[in-house]
Enzyme design. Structure first.
Site, PDB file in Angstrom:
ATOM      1  N   SER A  69       0.845  -1.301  -0.119  1.00  0.00           N
ATOM      2  CA  SER A  69       0.006   0.356  -0.049  1.00  0.00           C
ATOM      3  C   SER A  69       0.922   1.239  -0.051  1.00  0.00           C
ATOM      4  CB  SER A  69      -0.922  -0.100   1.094  1.00  0.00           C
ATOM      5  OG  SER A  69      -1.892  -0.835   1.046  1.00  0.00           O
ATOM      6  N   LYS A  72       0.791   3.060  -2.958  1.00  0.00           N
ATOM      7  CA  LYS A  72      -0.599   4.058  -3.621  1.00  0.00           C
ATOM      8  C   LYS A  72      -0.501   5.645  -3.092  1.00  0.00           C
ATOM      9  CE  LYS A  72      -3.408   0.386  -1.639  1.00  0.00           C
ATOM     10  NZ  LYS A  72      -4.326  -0.025  -0.500  1.00  0.00           N
ATOM     11  N   TYR A 197      -2.367  -2.419 -10.770  1.00  0.00           N
ATOM     12  CA  TYR A 197      -2.327  -2.333  -9.380  1.00  0.00           C
ATOM     13  C   TYR A 197      -1.503  -3.362  -8.556  1.00  0.00           C
ATOM     14  CZ  TYR A 197      -4.461  -2.721  -4.615  1.00  0.00           C
ATOM     15  OH  TYR A 197      -4.452  -2.970  -3.193  1.00  0.00           O
ATOM     16  N   TYR A 249      -4.217   3.353   7.375  1.00  0.00           N
ATOM     17  CA  TYR A 249      -5.541   2.607   7.603  1.00  0.00           C
ATOM     18  C   TYR A 249      -6.680   3.170   8.340  1.00  0.00           C
ATOM     19  CZ  TYR A 249      -2.312  -0.887   5.417  1.00  0.00           C
ATOM     20  OH  TYR A 249      -1.281  -1.523   4.939  1.00  0.00           O
ATOM     21  N   VAL A 267       1.039  -3.851   3.812  1.00  0.00           N
ATOM     22  CA  VAL A 267       0.933  -5.009   4.602  1.00  0.00           C
ATOM     23  C   VAL A 267       2.193  -5.948   4.637  1.00  0.00           C
ATOM     24  CG1 VAL A 267      -1.596  -5.626   4.458  1.00  0.00           C
ATOM     25  CG2 VAL A 267      -0.016  -6.383   2.516  1.00  0.00           C
TER      26      VAL A 267
HETATM   27  N1  GLN Z   1      -1.650  -5.558  -2.522  1.00  0.00           N
HETATM   28  C1  GLN Z   1      -2.329  -5.279  -1.079  1.00  0.00           C
HETATM   29  C2  GLN Z   1      -3.767  -5.593  -1.314  1.00  0.00           C
HETATM   30  O1  GLN Z   1      -4.313  -5.089  -2.241  1.00  0.00           O
HETATM   31  C3  GLN Z   1      -2.000  -3.838  -0.538  1.00  0.00           C
HETATM   32  C4  GLN Z   1      -2.766  -3.936   0.826  1.00  0.00           C
HETATM   33  C5  GLN Z   1      -2.203  -3.091   1.925  1.00  0.00           C
HETATM   34  O2  GLN Z   1      -0.682  -3.048   1.732  1.00  0.00           O
HETATM   35  N2  GLN Z   1      -2.690  -2.772   2.815  1.00  0.00           N
HETATM   36  O3  GLN Z   1      -4.378  -6.318  -0.209  1.00  0.00           O
END
Ligand code: GLN
Length: 313
Positions: A69, A72, A197, A249, A267
């Site tokens: 994430s 992003k 993505y 988050y 994550v």
């Molecule tokens: N690639 C992960 C997902 O889409 C990214 C999520 C994350 O890092 N929170 O679930």
């Protein structure tokens, strides 16, 4: 003799990394992307760079991990650079959700059914569809090149094992993307958007790479060495605001109270953070708390922010 702040950080970090590391045993590594379950649960590393290029590395900073994430933040910036604010905020909102990062709940509950913000999965998938390029390969190459530029590391690349592991198992993200397509949020082929993505989530970095990217944000988009404006200042402002309100988050409020710095977690256990005008920070600790943030990484940032009074608030 009085020590400079960076010398004090250097002196304190070894013991803080070790005490924060003790938290690792109460967390868990992510396993919904099967390949991530191989991450070393007891690892913790931090790299910090200041405006003069002085850096400090402590703990397991040799570890490579995927951005997940954290990427992003940068796809949002690239989408803003490609399309401008009006187009981007026609497709994603500006509000935190209070829900898990992979929740679809509010997509159906709240009209007009666009993702609440660009840092939850639904929002980041919508952002992936806004990256300019003729096909997924060209879009993905533009994201990778952008991150190579910001990290000053031309060898940045994908972890293809993690990429395949996510692409093969992403039933929830896939369902979300099809839902977005039906709501008119996604343009083009859903599978093409998902490829972009999954690719940017699987870019492999070290703490030093994250710290370098963070330093550009800490300097409002300027290359800290040459002064070249790599990102328009306004888009850095937007990105940093989302990092404060949604970057950790649905623990972003708690993190703002305890740390008070812009940050984005993934994550894989990575965290990118910064002290405006001063430091770029990259951290990794794959053991996660219940909200999906690095348990030891958050503890270490709390100690640093408290001791050096880094909170912006
Ligand atoms: N690639 C992960 C997902 O889409 C990214 C999520 C994350 O890092 N929170 O679930």
């Amino acid at each position: 003799m009085t020590l400079s702040e960076i010398e004090r950080i250097q002196a304190l970090l070894p013991q803080w990394v070790e005490s924060s590391r003790e938290q690792c045993s109460i967390g868990k590594v992510a396993s919904y992307i099967p390949e991530l379950s191989k991450s070393p649960i007891g690892a913790l590393g931090i790299h910090l760079i200041d405006s003069n290029g002085l850096s400090i590395s402590e703990g397991d900073t040799d570890l490579s991990f995927t951005m997940q994430s954290i990427s992003k933040v940068f796809t949002l910036i690239l989408a803003l650079m490609d399309n401008g604010e009006d187009v981007v905020f026609d497709k994603v909102g500006m509000e935190p959700t209070g829900d898990n990062f992979n929740s679809m709940l509010k997509l159906e509950l709240v009209q007009p059914g666009i993702p609440f913000n660009p840092l939850i999965n639904a929002g980041a998938i919508a952002i992936s569809s806004l990256i300019a390029g003729k096909d997924p390969a060209e879009k993905s190459a533009r994201v990778l090149d952008f991150l190579r530029l910001l990290s000053n590391n031309s060898s940045l690349d994908y972890d293809m094992d993690v990429y395949r592991s996510e692409a093969d198992t992403a039933n929830l993200n896939r369902s979300m993307a099809y839902f977005l397509k039906d709501n008119g949020v996604l343009q083009g082929s859903v599978e093409d958007v998902l490829e972009v993505y999954f690719r940017h989530c699987s870019i492999s970095v070290t703490c030093a790479d994250l710290a370098q990217m963070a330093l550009v944000l800490a300097h409002n988009g300027k290359n800290p060495t040459t002064g070249e404006q790599l990102i328009p200042r306004r888009f850095v402002q937007i990105a940093k605001t989302f990092m404060i309100t949604c970057g950790m988050y649905n623990a972003s409020g708690e993190f703002a109270i305890h740390v008070g710095l812009p940050a984005k977690s993934g994550v894989s256990g990575g965290i990118l953070s910064l002290v405006p005008g001063r430091y770029g920070i990259g951290l990794v600790g794959p053991s996660l708390n219940r909200k999906g943030n690095s348990i030891a990484g958050v503890a270490l940032l709390e100690s640093l922010s408290r001791e050096f009074e880094w909170s912006l608030f």
